[in-house]
Design an enzyme around this catalytic site. Structure first.
Site, PDB file in Angstrom:
ATOM      1  N   GLU A 201     -13.410 -23.523  36.017  1.00 40.46           N
ATOM      2  CA  GLU A 201     -12.049 -23.929  36.361  1.00 40.46           C
ATOM      3  C   GLU A 201     -11.175 -22.678  36.343  1.00 40.46           C
ATOM      4  O   GLU A 201     -10.960 -22.077  35.299  1.00 40.46           O
ATOM      5  CB  GLU A 201     -11.550 -24.981  35.376  1.00 40.46           C
ATOM      6  N   ASP A 285     -10.872 -22.225  32.487  1.00 39.69           N
ATOM      7  CA  ASP A 285     -11.997 -21.457  31.952  1.00 39.69           C
ATOM      8  C   ASP A 285     -11.859 -19.962  32.189  1.00 39.69           C
ATOM      9  O   ASP A 285     -12.400 -19.162  31.425  1.00 39.69           O
ATOM     10  CB  ASP A 285     -13.313 -21.917  32.601  1.00 39.69           C
ATOM     11  N   HIS A 334     -16.971 -10.232  42.225  1.00 34.76           N
ATOM     12  CA  HIS A 334     -17.594  -9.153  41.452  1.00 34.76           C
ATOM     13  C   HIS A 334     -17.059  -9.160  40.020  1.00 34.76           C
ATOM     14  O   HIS A 334     -17.838  -9.132  39.053  1.00 34.76           O
ATOM     15  CB  HIS A 334     -17.289  -7.820  42.143  1.00 34.76           C
ATOM     16  N   GLU A 335     -15.729  -9.207  39.873  1.00 36.51           N
ATOM     17  CA  GLU A 335     -15.146  -9.160  38.528  1.00 36.51           C
ATOM     18  C   GLU A 335     -15.479 -10.425  37.738  1.00 36.51           C
ATOM     19  O   GLU A 335     -15.779 -10.360  36.541  1.00 36.51           O
ATOM     20  CB  GLU A 335     -13.629  -8.958  38.612  1.00 36.51           C
ATOM     21  N   HIS A 344     -23.589  -4.099  36.820  1.00 36.24           N
ATOM     22  CA  HIS A 344     -23.723  -3.485  38.147  1.00 36.24           C
ATOM     23  C   HIS A 344     -25.193  -3.377  38.530  1.00 36.24           C
ATOM     24  O   HIS A 344     -26.061  -3.148  37.676  1.00 36.24           O
ATOM     25  CB  HIS A 344     -23.075  -2.103  38.159  1.00 36.24           C
ATOM     26  N   ASP A 417     -27.197 -38.212  44.912  1.00 32.56           N
ATOM     27  CA  ASP A 417     -26.713 -37.384  46.022  1.00 32.56           C
ATOM     28  C   ASP A 417     -27.504 -36.089  46.007  1.00 32.56           C
ATOM     29  O   ASP A 417     -27.281 -35.220  45.174  1.00 32.56           O
ATOM     30  CB  ASP A 417     -25.212 -37.109  45.893  1.00 32.56           C
ATOM     31  N   PRO A 469     -30.527 -31.480  15.530  1.00 35.21           N
ATOM     32  CA  PRO A 469     -31.736 -32.298  15.692  1.00 35.21           C
ATOM     33  C   PRO A 469     -32.025 -32.576  17.161  1.00 35.21           C
ATOM     34  O   PRO A 469     -31.124 -32.558  18.002  1.00 35.21           O
ATOM     35  CB  PRO A 469     -31.387 -33.594  14.943  1.00 35.21           C
TER      36      PRO A 469
END
EC number: 3.4.24.-
Length: 610
Positions: A201, A285, A334-335, A344, A417, A469
């Site tokens: 997110e 996130d 990339h970042e 890299h 799906d 568990p």
């Protein structure tokens, strides 16, 4: 499930070619002009939405016919998507605009398996597609004839600055030999197919410089961010990761941090602002800052490594150095890749015939492919570090757009799906209807075997520690029961530790993870260095300042280990890296004394810690 629409766009053979023209992407020295003509075939009585869920475009490139199939990107926006900007007096203005009927698409080119495409259809067609290994861009021409579009190769855009551009992240490949071995592994189609998706997110933030650069046009900035997110979503789906845009923030009244050409300072400030301000009012996130400032040297992006889901360091910064959305999308991918634990690429990493996204230097033509090394590193990070914030798949009831059979998301009214009929690999699912085939009880899940519920008692999630568990199938469902841990604070490992979120964190295991065998917890005297409050010896950080440990908290700061391995005699060995300052700190929940555990840099009573 909705009726799929077939829309045919007939693009007349271009009546003329241009030698040079200034477009949004820059000065283009060779282009073709096409005229889209839209013909819609709808079922009788059907109501046409503003932007159809599925469309087909037919046109010619270099005189050859091209059929472009597009489907609306249903995963682009989250249910709680919001936009924030600021009034001139600094007042925060947040809205939740409707995003269900948006105009951003992914798709494929007929008879070209390696084709990629990401298109917006908001005001004409704008975006990119890869055809026979070459990248093309399409955008409307700003002429009185509103139907005219330009199609041109990326290589035909005149670049003002040909100097190589780089990511600011540095690393020592000598110390990362396991990546070379991992890059040589070959995943089977079955392994790739059943890797679970993760969901990032994302919040995109634009600084005041972006507002100035775009003459205060906030809608123009937001449109740019939508297109960047659409490209990111397309790039990451090959990594089994969905990137959903949950928010856009524009610092319209002024920067909320000090944005400087120094990438270390800007990244650190943005990370602190994200933790103390953005995260407190917007669940997400990962956050990426798009800035108009010119970073020092050839650097155009910077990020923390292996930081996804961290409350502070799950961030990246990107310089708006190119008007081409595809180029910026690759830099941002990339970042974010660094945030997902990807380093890299080295010489032994491969993307087939293409350049790779994670090259330290941005290639002449932007690539939308991750290397074999990147795939392994990303999923090693996900499986080893378990960044929990990206695990949760949105429930079918949380997806605001109408359910679409074939998008590989289980939505309301669907039993399964598995994608399109051409791509479906699930023998239990009817791809055409998204219903289970006759005789099938299930089509997916950890408790589904050969289209039947697994027997009751079948282990479906193994125990990771004595604090976690194992879970077992019930025989009545295809899903494994929820992952349940023992109560935090319960003694474990013969009272050497206490349970914490399913683990039993003790210093010996943490030393082993950092240094390997023959390394143990150091003597108490070594931990006294955490009282210094210097670059490595501290307990926590507040507003960017490292706070020295109080005497009773020294075992909740930097971890110290005793190295008894052959040829070593280091009684107070510690790990510190500028790239990841948190690595090498004592983990939360670690025992720091009898009846005491580490919590937020303090050694507290286990009875009150949780």
């Amino acid at each position: 499930m909705i009726q799929v629409l077939l829309v045919t766009i007939c693009l007349a053979a271009f009546p003329y070619q241009g030698s040079s023209i200034i477009l949004e992407s820059g000065n283009v020295n060779d282009y073709e002009v096409v005229y889209p003509r839209k013909v819609t075939a709808l079922p009788k009585g059907a109501v046409q939405p503003k932007y159809e869920d599925a469309m087909q475009y037919e046109f010619k490139v270099n005189g050859e016919p091209v059929v472009l199939h597009l489907g609306k990107n249903k995963q682009l926006f989250s249910k709680d998507y919001s936009e924030t900007h600021y009034s001139p007096d600094g007042r925060e203005i947040t809205t939740n605009p409707p995003v269900e009927d948006h105009c951003y698409y992914h798709g494929r080119i007929e008879n070209d398996a390696d084709s990629t495409r990401s298109i917006s259809a908001c005001n004409g067609l704008k975006g990119h597609f890869k055809l026979q290994g070459e990248t093309y861009l399409i955008e409307p021409l700003k002429l009185s004839d509103s139907e005219a579009h330009a199609v041109y190769k990326y290589e035909n855009i005149l670049k003002e600055d040909e100097a190589p551009k780089m990511c600011g992240v540095t690393q020592n490949w000598e110390s990362y030999e396991p990546i070379k071995k991992a890059s040589q592994l070959n995943l089977t189609p079955e392994q790739q197919r059943y890797n679970p998706f993760r969901f990032v997110e994302l919040v995109l933030v634009a600084d005041k410089g972006m507002v100035t650069k775009n003459n205060g046009d906030l809608n123009k900035i937001k449109t740019r961010m939508y297109e960047l997110a659409n490209n990111l979503n397309d790039i990451y789906r090959y990594m089994y990761i969905h990137v959903a845009l949950v928010g856009v923030e524009i610092w319209s009244d002024g920067d909320k941090i000090t944005v400087t050409p120094n990438v270390d300072d800007t990244l650190s400030s943005f990370a602190e602002w994200r933790k103390t301000h953005l995260l407190t009012r917007k669940k997400h996130d990962n956050a990426q800052l798009l800035t108009a400032i010119d970073f020092n040297g050839p650097t155009i992006g910077y990020a923390y490594i292996a930081s996804m889901c961290h409350p502070k360091r799950s961030v990246g910064i990107v310089q708006d150095y190119s008007p081409i959305n595809l180029v910026l999308s690759v830099v941002m991918a990339h970042e974010m890749g660094h945030n997902l634990g990807i380093h890299h690429d080295h010489s032994y990493c491969s993307c087939g015939d293409y350049a790779c996204i994670m090259g330290a230097t941005i290639s002449h033509e932007p690539s939308t492919f991750f290397s074999n090394c990147s795939y392994i590193q990303c999923w090693d990070f996900i499986m080893d570090h378990n960044p929990e914030c990206i695990v949760n798949e949105p429930l079918g009831t949380d997806i605001v757009s109408p359910p679409v059979c074939g998008n590989e998301l289980l939505e309301v009214g669907e039993e399964c799906d598995c994608g399109t009929p051409e791509n479906c690999q699930n023998e239990c699912c009817d791809a055409a209807t998204c219903k289970l085939k006759s005789g099938s009880q299930c089509g997916h899940g950890d408790c589904c075997e050969q289209c039947k519920f697994s027997k009751s008692g079948t282990e479906c999630r193994e125990s990771m520690s004595e604090c976690d568990p194992a879970e077992h199938c019930t025989g009545q469902s295809s899903e494994c029961p929820a992952d349940v841990f023992h109560k935090n604070g319960q003694p474990c490992l013969h009272n050497y530790g206490y349970c914490y979120n399913g683990n039993c964190p003790i210093m010996y295991h943490q030393c082993y993870a950092l240094w390997g065998a023959d390394v143990y917890e150091a003597e108490d005297s070594c931990f006294e260095s955490n009282k210094k409050g210097n670059y490595y010896g501290y307990c926590r950080k507040e507003n960017g300042k490292k706070i020295p440990c109080a005497p009773e908290d020294v075992k909740c700061g930097r971890l110290y280990c005793k190295d008894n391995s052959p040829g070593q005699n280091n009684p107070c060995k510690m790990f510190y890296s500028n790239e990841d300052e948190h690595k090498g700190m004592v983990l939360p929940g670690t025992k720091c004394g009898d009846g005491k555990v580490c919590s937020n840099g303090h050694c507290v009573d286990v009875a009150t810690a949780y």
